[in-house]
Enzyme design. Structure first.
Site, PDB file in Angstrom:
ATOM      1  N   HIS A 192      -5.555  -1.063  11.755  1.00  0.00           N
ATOM      2  CA  HIS A 192      -5.051  -1.629  10.508  1.00  0.00           C
ATOM      3  C   HIS A 192      -6.015  -2.721  10.051  1.00  0.00           C
ATOM      4  O   HIS A 192      -6.811  -3.235  10.835  1.00  0.00           O
ATOM      5  CB  HIS A 192      -3.643  -2.192  10.747  1.00  0.00           C
ATOM      6  CG  HIS A 192      -2.919  -2.580   9.501  1.00  0.00           C
ATOM      7  ND1 HIS A 192      -2.891  -1.790   8.373  1.00  0.00           N
ATOM      8  CD2 HIS A 192      -2.189  -3.692   9.183  1.00  0.00           C
ATOM      9  CE1 HIS A 192      -2.170  -2.403   7.435  1.00  0.00           C
ATOM     10  NE2 HIS A 192      -1.741  -3.555   7.908  1.00  0.00           N
TER      11      HIS A 192
ATOM     12  N   CYS B 112      -5.277   0.509   3.863  1.00  0.00           N
ATOM     13  CA  CYS B 112      -5.245  -0.921   4.188  1.00  0.00           C
ATOM     14  C   CYS B 112      -6.617  -1.561   3.967  1.00  0.00           C
ATOM     15  O   CYS B 112      -6.715  -2.719   3.575  1.00  0.00           O
ATOM     16  CB  CYS B 112      -4.823  -1.102   5.641  1.00  0.00           C
ATOM     17  SG  CYS B 112      -5.927  -0.289   6.819  1.00  0.00           S
TER      18      CYS B 112
ATOM     19  N   GLN C 289       0.815  -1.215   0.000  1.00  0.00           N
ATOM     20  CA  GLN C 289       0.000   0.000   0.000  1.00  0.00           C
ATOM     21  C   GLN C 289       0.850   1.267   0.000  1.00  0.00           C
ATOM     22  O   GLN C 289       0.352   2.348  -0.320  1.00  0.00           O
ATOM     23  CB  GLN C 289      -0.970   0.001   1.184  1.00  0.00           C
ATOM     24  CG  GLN C 289      -0.301   0.165   2.545  1.00  0.00           C
ATOM     25  CD  GLN C 289      -1.294   0.046   3.695  1.00  0.00           C
ATOM     26  OE1 GLN C 289      -1.602  -1.047   4.166  1.00  0.00           O
ATOM     27  NE2 GLN C 289      -1.804   1.172   4.169  1.00  0.00           N
TER      28      GLN C 289
ATOM     29  N   ASN D  11      -0.697  -9.367   4.703  1.00  0.00           N
ATOM     30  CA  ASN D  11      -0.608  -7.932   4.930  1.00  0.00           C
ATOM     31  C   ASN D  11      -0.378  -7.219   3.595  1.00  0.00           C
ATOM     32  O   ASN D  11      -0.247  -7.881   2.548  1.00  0.00           O
ATOM     33  CB  ASN D  11       0.532  -7.643   5.927  1.00  0.00           C
ATOM     34  CG  ASN D  11       0.373  -6.302   6.627  1.00  0.00           C
ATOM     35  OD1 ASN D  11      -0.477  -5.477   6.244  1.00  0.00           O
ATOM     36  ND2 ASN D  11       1.180  -6.054   7.634  1.00  0.00           N
TER      37      ASN D  11
END
Ligand SMILES: *[C@@H]1O[C@H](CO)[C@@H](O)[C@H](O)[C@H]1NC(C)=O
Ligand SMILES: *[C@@H]1O[C@H](CO)[C@@H](O)[C@H](O)[C@H]1NC(C)=O
Length: 345
Positions: free
Chosen positions: A288, A149, A143, A309
């Site tokens: 997050h 996110c 990102q 992630n």
């Protein structure tokens, strides 16, 4: 530019040599050397010597944290300096996360309690599952410095269910969500996956990463025909996993990748490099978003979730984290079982 960098390097190197001669300067000298190596490894160029000096102080703190942490053999995971290591916790939080939860979300009302959870009767979840092995997870994305996110988490879940239901894994567009999913969501300034799913439902689909590539900043929602005419995936709805219930979460993940919020700030989460993360090192709130793409049990018998992630492949275990599962706290490690959503094919 090259000579400027060279100049900085020579000044730093002379710093290192002079530092090393004084007592107690050894750690500082080696930290400076490591900072210079780190700058070259992560292609970091500072605008001037004073910025470099202040970044070095932050880097040194993070380095000390990592080195002290790794000496404790009781801890089930390791840290390493990475692309974030010259940032303070606050800067890291501001630039690289981006989960914002609307007020009242997941406050259980009377109607919610009777709401059906489609996987509530799943009985066979097995000991382990890795959706990557089923070809339902695209490669790790990054990102960058944009608090979106939420878009990456939502896209990974939609990519997963699309592969599972339709058979093809297609990398989908986070940028379309960043630019176009504007009901509550706010581009690089944060958002939530449930609203991203609502956008995809209302828009009757989402296009591919290739058609609408990631820009690391918010732009105008594109109405170009290659976006609107080339829908690569659709969803019919989404559901919320019952909050603070890791067993319910397990049932859901056994059927498809699930978007979750996580309290993923702090120096340990930021510099996690491998092993099974545990709950003593989380941030305070869910700031997050990631996607749970599997679960398992380590050789030592520790149960874990497998998280995808969006911080590139250099973070964690090639972009992934294993994190403790089935813990005493109902909300799960770092609160990961509190806000969990999955899209429907
Ligand atoms: C490691 O764990 C053992 C047993 O629980 C404990 O006695 C010891 O103090 C711990 N060591 C550190 C460095 O935390
Ligand atoms: C789960 O089982 C119960 C009891 O048989 C049933 O009432 C319920 O509708 C089932 N839920 C789903 C989503 O199928």
């Amino acid at each position: 530019m090259a000579s400027f960098v060279f100049l900085i390097m020579s000044i730093v190197l002379s710093y290192i040599t002079s530092g090393a001669t004084s007592r107690g300067g050894l750690f500082k000298a080696s930290a400076m050397e490591k900072h210079v190596q780190w700058m070259s490894r992560f292609h970091r160029v500072y605008s001037d010597i004073s910025e470099q000096a202040s970044r070095f102080e932050i880097f040194k703190k993070n380095l000390e944290f990592v080195e002290t942490f790794n000496m404790n053999t009781n801890i089930t995971f390791k840290l390493d300096v990475n692309q974030f290591s010259d940032l303070t916790d606050k800067e890291f939080l501001a630039k690289y996360m981006g989960l914002v939860v609307p007020e009242g979300t997941n406050e259980v009302s009377e109607t919610d309690k009777t709401m059906s959870f489609r996987y509530e009767n799943v009985s066979e979840t097995g000991e382990s599952l890795d959706w990557r092995q089923e070809g339902a997870v695209s490669s790790v994305k990054n990102q960058g410095q944009c608090g979106c996110c939420w878009a990456f988490s939502a896209v990974a879940a939609v990519e997963g269910i699309t592969k599972i239901a339709k058979g093809d894994l297609v990398s989908l567009s986070e940028q379309q969500l960043v630019d176009c999913s504007r009901d509550f969501n706010n581009g690089c300034n944060g958002g939530i996956m449930s609203k991203a799913f609502e956008y995809i439902i209302n828009n009757q689909g989402i296009t591919t990463e290739d058609n609408y590539p990631y820009q690391e900043s918010q732009g105008t929602c594109s109405s170009a025909s290659q976006v609107t005419d080339f829908i690569a995936a659709t969803i019919s709805g989404y559901e919320t996993v019952p909050s603070d219930d890791e067993e319910a979460l397990l049932k859901a993940v056994s059927k498809q990748p699930v978007s979750v919020a996580i309290a993923g700030s702090g120096a340990a989460f930021m510099q996690y490099s491998g092993g099974i993360f545990d709950g003593e090192y989380c941030g305070k709130h869910q700031t997050h978003a990631v996607t749970i793409v599997g679960y398992g049990i380590s050789e030592e018998g520790t149960k874990y979730w497998l998280l995808k992630n969006s911080w590139g492949e250099n973070w964690g275990e090639n972009g992934y984290m294993r994190i403790k599962r089935d813990v005493d706290a109902p909300e799960g490690t770092c609160g990961l079982a509190h806000f969990a959503y999955y899209p429907l094919a």
